[in-house]
Design a protein around this motif. Structure first.
Motif, PDB file in Angstrom:
ATOM      1  N   SER A   1       0.816  -1.214   0.000  1.00 54.32           N
ATOM      2  CA  SER A   1       0.000   0.000   0.000  1.00 54.32           C
ATOM      3  C   SER A   1       0.849   1.263   0.000  1.00 54.32           C
ATOM      4  N   ALA A   2       2.041   1.201   0.599  1.00 52.49           N
ATOM      5  CA  ALA A   2       2.886   2.393   0.736  1.00 52.49           C
ATOM      6  C   ALA A   2       3.655   2.717  -0.536  1.00 52.49           C
ATOM      7  N   ALA A   3       3.861   1.737  -1.406  1.00 51.06           N
ATOM      8  CA  ALA A   3       4.650   1.946  -2.619  1.00 51.06           C
ATOM      9  C   ALA A   3       3.806   2.602  -3.704  1.00 51.06           C
ATOM     10  N   PRO A   4       4.427   3.360  -4.606  1.00 51.61           N
ATOM     11  CA  PRO A   4       3.682   3.927  -5.737  1.00 51.61           C
ATOM     12  C   PRO A   4       3.093   2.813  -6.598  1.00 51.61           C
ATOM     13  N   GLY A   5       1.947   3.074  -7.206  1.00 53.34           N
ATOM     14  CA  GLY A   5       1.314   2.083  -8.062  1.00 53.34           C
ATOM     15  C   GLY A   5       0.375   1.188  -7.281  1.00 53.34           C
ATOM     16  N   ASP A   6      -0.115   0.189  -7.966  1.00 54.10           N
ATOM     17  CA  ASP A   6      -1.106  -0.729  -7.399  1.00 54.10           C
ATOM     18  C   ASP A   6      -0.467  -2.110  -7.290  1.00 54.10           C
ATOM     19  N   HIS A   7      -0.201  -2.553  -6.061  1.00 56.86           N
ATOM     20  CA  HIS A   7       0.470  -3.826  -5.843  1.00 56.86           C
ATOM     21  C   HIS A   7      -0.374  -4.706  -4.927  1.00 56.86           C
ATOM     22  N   ARG A   8      -0.522  -5.966  -5.276  1.00 57.36           N
ATOM     23  CA  ARG A   8      -1.108  -6.944  -4.372  1.00 57.36           C
ATOM     24  C   ARG A   8      -0.043  -7.378  -3.370  1.00 57.36           C
ATOM     25  N   PRO A   9      -0.403  -7.702  -2.129  1.00 56.53           N
ATOM     26  CA  PRO A   9       0.613  -8.180  -1.182  1.00 56.53           C
ATOM     27  C   PRO A   9       1.389  -9.379  -1.706  1.00 56.53           C
ATOM     28  N   GLU A  10       0.706 -10.306  -2.401  1.00 55.49           N
ATOM     29  CA  GLU A  10       1.384 -11.495  -2.918  1.00 55.49           C
ATOM     30  C   GLU A  10       2.426 -11.144  -3.967  1.00 55.49           C
ATOM     31  N   ALA A  11       2.236 -10.013  -4.675  1.00 52.41           N
ATOM     32  CA  ALA A  11       3.164  -9.645  -5.746  1.00 52.41           C
ATOM     33  C   ALA A  11       4.545  -9.304  -5.212  1.00 52.41           C
ATOM     34  N   ILE A  12       4.608  -8.835  -3.975  1.00 54.73           N
ATOM     35  CA  ILE A  12       5.906  -8.459  -3.398  1.00 54.73           C
ATOM     36  C   ILE A  12       6.364  -9.458  -2.333  1.00 54.73           C
ATOM     37  N   ASN A  13       5.551 -10.481  -2.104  1.00 52.69           N
ATOM     38  CA  ASN A  13       5.826 -11.455  -1.040  1.00 52.69           C
ATOM     39  C   ASN A  13       5.532 -12.867  -1.560  1.00 52.69           C
ATOM     40  N   PRO A  14       6.515 -13.505  -2.210  1.00 49.19           N
ATOM     41  CA  PRO A  14       6.249 -14.796  -2.852  1.00 49.19           C
ATOM     42  C   PRO A  14       6.107 -15.971  -1.897  1.00 49.19           C
ATOM     43  N   VAL A  15       6.617 -15.848  -0.667  1.00 47.82           N
ATOM     44  CA  VAL A  15       6.530 -16.961   0.282  1.00 47.82           C
ATOM     45  C   VAL A  15       5.967 -16.446   1.598  1.00 47.82           C
ATOM     46  N   HIS A  16       4.816 -16.998   1.985  1.00 47.98           N
ATOM     47  CA  HIS A  16       4.200 -16.618   3.261  1.00 47.98           C
ATOM     48  C   HIS A  16       3.899 -17.882   4.058  1.00 47.98           C
ATOM     49  N   ARG A  17       4.262 -17.853   5.332  1.00 43.84           N
ATOM     50  CA  ARG A  17       4.067 -19.021   6.202  1.00 43.84           C
ATOM     51  C   ARG A  17       3.067 -18.703   7.301  1.00 43.84           C
ATOM     52  N   LEU A  18       2.113 -19.605   7.494  1.00 40.84           N
ATOM     53  CA  LEU A  18       1.156 -19.505   8.585  1.00 40.84           C
ATOM     54  C   LEU A  18       1.608 -20.410   9.727  1.00 40.84           C
ATOM     55  N   TRP A  19       1.757 -19.808  10.917  1.00 40.85           N
ATOM     56  CA  TRP A  19       2.186 -20.523  12.114  1.00 40.85           C
ATOM     57  C   TRP A  19       1.007 -20.680  13.074  1.00 40.85           C
ATOM     58  N   THR A  20       1.181 -21.522  14.071  1.00 44.75           N
ATOM     59  CA  THR A  20       0.243 -21.602  15.186  1.00 44.75           C
ATOM     60  C   THR A  20       1.028 -21.887  16.459  1.00 44.75           C
ATOM     61  N   PRO A  21       0.585 -21.367  17.592  1.00 47.52           N
ATOM     62  CA  PRO A  21       1.277 -21.699  18.846  1.00 47.52           C
ATOM     63  C   PRO A  21       1.162 -23.193  19.145  1.00 47.52           C
ATOM     64  N   ALA A  22       2.201 -23.731  19.750  1.00 44.93           N
ATOM     65  CA  ALA A  22       2.184 -25.133  20.174  1.00 44.93           C
ATOM     66  C   ALA A  22       2.804 -25.221  21.565  1.00 44.93           C
ATOM     67  N   PRO A  23       2.156 -24.618  22.568  1.00 44.26           N
ATOM     68  CA  PRO A  23       2.756 -24.576  23.907  1.00 44.26           C
ATOM     69  C   PRO A  23       2.935 -25.965  24.489  1.00 44.26           C
ATOM     70  N   GLY A  24       4.109 -26.186  25.037  1.00 45.50           N
ATOM     71  CA  GLY A  24       4.398 -27.452  25.702  1.00 45.50           C
ATOM     72  C   GLY A  24       4.629 -28.620  24.779  1.00 45.50           C
ATOM     73  N   ALA A  25       4.641 -28.368  23.468  1.00 48.51           N
ATOM     74  CA  ALA A  25       4.770 -29.476  22.521  1.00 48.51           C
ATOM     75  C   ALA A  25       6.208 -29.738  22.100  1.00 48.51           C
ATOM     76  N   GLY A  26       7.144 -28.943  22.622  1.00 44.15           N
ATOM     77  CA  GLY A  26       8.536 -29.115  22.223  1.00 44.15           C
ATOM     78  C   GLY A  26       8.775 -28.556  20.837  1.00 44.15           C
ATOM     79  N   LYS A  27       9.794 -29.041  20.182  1.00 46.78           N
ATOM     80  CA  LYS A  27      10.144 -28.543  18.860  1.00 46.78           C
ATOM     81  C   LYS A  27       9.234 -29.187  17.811  1.00 46.78           C
ATOM     82  N   GLY A  28       8.725 -28.340  16.902  1.00 45.09           N
ATOM     83  CA  GLY A  28       7.855 -28.828  15.846  1.00 45.09           C
ATOM     84  C   GLY A  28       8.646 -29.382  14.686  1.00 45.09           C
ATOM     85  N   LEU A  29       7.954 -29.590  13.575  1.00 50.05           N
ATOM     86  CA  LEU A  29       8.567 -30.207  12.406  1.00 50.05           C
ATOM     87  C   LEU A  29       9.788 -29.427  11.926  1.00 50.05           C
ATOM     88  N   LEU A  30       9.744 -28.102  12.063  1.00 49.44           N
ATOM     89  CA  LEU A  30      10.860 -27.269  11.618  1.00 49.44           C
ATOM     90  C   LEU A  30      11.815 -26.909  12.751  1.00 49.44           C
TER      91      LEU A  30
END
Length: 274
Positions: free
Chosen positions: A65-94
Motif C-alpha cells: 500500500s505504501a509503494a507507488p502504483g497498485d500492488h497486491r501483497p502477494e506480488a511483493i511477497n512470494p513466500v508466506h508461512r502460517l504458524w500456530t502456537p504449540a505450547p508445551g509441545a517441544g520442537k515442531g517439524l521445523l
C-alpha cells in the motif's frame, strides 16, 4: 538503488514501519520475500486474507500500500508461512520451540497466477482453512527432509524470481523477516538499515553482504540462515541514528514516518550513494 531493512530482534523490531516510511521518502517499490503470521496472534489478519481465499500478512499489505502504483501483497511477497502456537509441545517439524508451521503459500504473485501450497501433514489445520484455501492438491510434508525438499522444489524458484525483480527495479526496498540478516541468497544491497527499538544502524551494502557470506550457514535448504547479530558483530556501522517513538496513528501514515525518521533515511541514502 537497492536498500535492505533488517531487524536485530526476532519480532517487533520496527522493520515494517521503517520500511513504509522509506518507501514514502524514496518512491521505491517494497519487497518482503518471506513473511509469516500466526493463526492465534494475528487472527484478524488471518481471517481477512483467508475469507478471500488468500494467504498474506499485514507487513506485506502495508508495504504494497505504501509503494507507488497498485500492488497486491502477494506480488511483493512470494513466500508466506502460517504458524500456530504449540505450547508445551517441544520442537515442531521445523525445529521451532512453542510454535508449529501449518501452511506455506508459494507464488501467486500475479493476479492470474495460482499459488502453490505446502501443508504440514503432522499438524491439525484450523477449522475451515482447507475449505477457504485450495489445499486438496497441496504438497504435504511430514518431516524435515520432506520440508527441505519442498523448499528446494517450490520456494527456491519463487525466491529466485523475486530476486530478479529486485535486481531489475530502479529503486527497491527489501524488508527481511524475523532477525534474518539477508532474505535473498547472494543479495548485495547498496546500503543496509538494521532496525531495533529506539535506533537504527546503517551499514555499507557490500561490506554487509561479505559479512553475511562469512557468517553464513546453509541457507539453500532453509536449515541455517545468517542472523543479524552474527553479521553485525563483524562490522562497524557507518552511522547510528536514534528513532523517535511513534503513536499507532503515526506509524500507519507513511509520510508521517518519513518526516519523523528523516535523519535516518538521509544517513542510509548517503551510504548508498557513497
Amino acid at each position: 538503488m537497492q536498500l535492505l531493512v533488517a531487524g536485530s530482534d526476532r519480532v517487533d523490531a520496527g522493520k515494517t514501519t521503517f520500511s513504509v516510511g522509506l518507501l514514502a521518502e524514496t518512491g521505491a517499490t517494497g519487497y518482503k520475500p518471506r513473511a509469516g503470521n500466526d493463526y492465534w496472534f494475528d487472527h484478524d489478519d488471518y481471517r481477512r486474507a483467508v475469507e478471500d481465499g488468500r494467504l498474506y500478512g499485514k507487513d506485506a499489505k502495508r508495504l504494497a500500500s505504501a509503494a507507488p502504483g497498485d500492488h497486491r501483497p502477494e506480488a511483493i511477497n512470494p513466500v508466506h508461512r502460517l504458524w500456530t502456537p504449540a505450547p508445551g509441545a517441544g520442537k515442531g517439524l521445523l525445529g521451532q520451540d512453542d510454535r508449529e508451521f501449518l501452511v506455506d503459500r508459494v507464488g501467486g504473485t500475479g493476479p492470474d497466477e495460482d499459488p502453490a501450497f505446502v501443508v504440514n501433514a503432522t499438524a491439525d489445520l484450523p477449522s475451515g482453512l482447507a475449505e477457504r484455501l485450495p489445499l486438496s492438491d497441496a504438497r504435504r510434508v511430514a518431516d524435515l527432509d520432506e520440508a527441505n525438499a519442498a523448499m528446494a522444489d517450490c520456494h527456491r524458484p519463487a525466491m529466485e524470481a523475486i530476486g530478479e525483480a529486485v535486481a531489475a527495479a530502479d529503486r527497491a526496498v527489501v524488508e527481511s523477516y524475523a532477525d534474518i540478516a539477508r532474505p535473498l541468497d547472494g543479495f548485495e544491497p547498496d546500503a543496509v538499515a538494521v532496525v531495533e527499538p529506539r535506533r537504527v544502524r546503517i551499514y555499507d551494502g557490500e561490506r554487509y553482504a561479505n559479512a553475511c557470506d562469512v557468517a553464513s550457514g546453509s541457507a539453500h535448504e532453509g536449515r541455517l540462515e545468517e542472523r543479524v547479530g552474527n553479521v553485525v558483530d563483524l562490522l562497524e556501522p557507518r552511522a547510528r541514528v536514534e528513532l523517535p517513538a511513534l503513536t499507532s496513528d503515526e506509524r500507519d501514515a507513511p509520510e508521517t514516518v518519513a518526516d519523523a525518521y528523516a535523519p535516518a533515511y538521509q544517513a542510509l541514502l548517503a551510504t548508498a550513494v557513497d
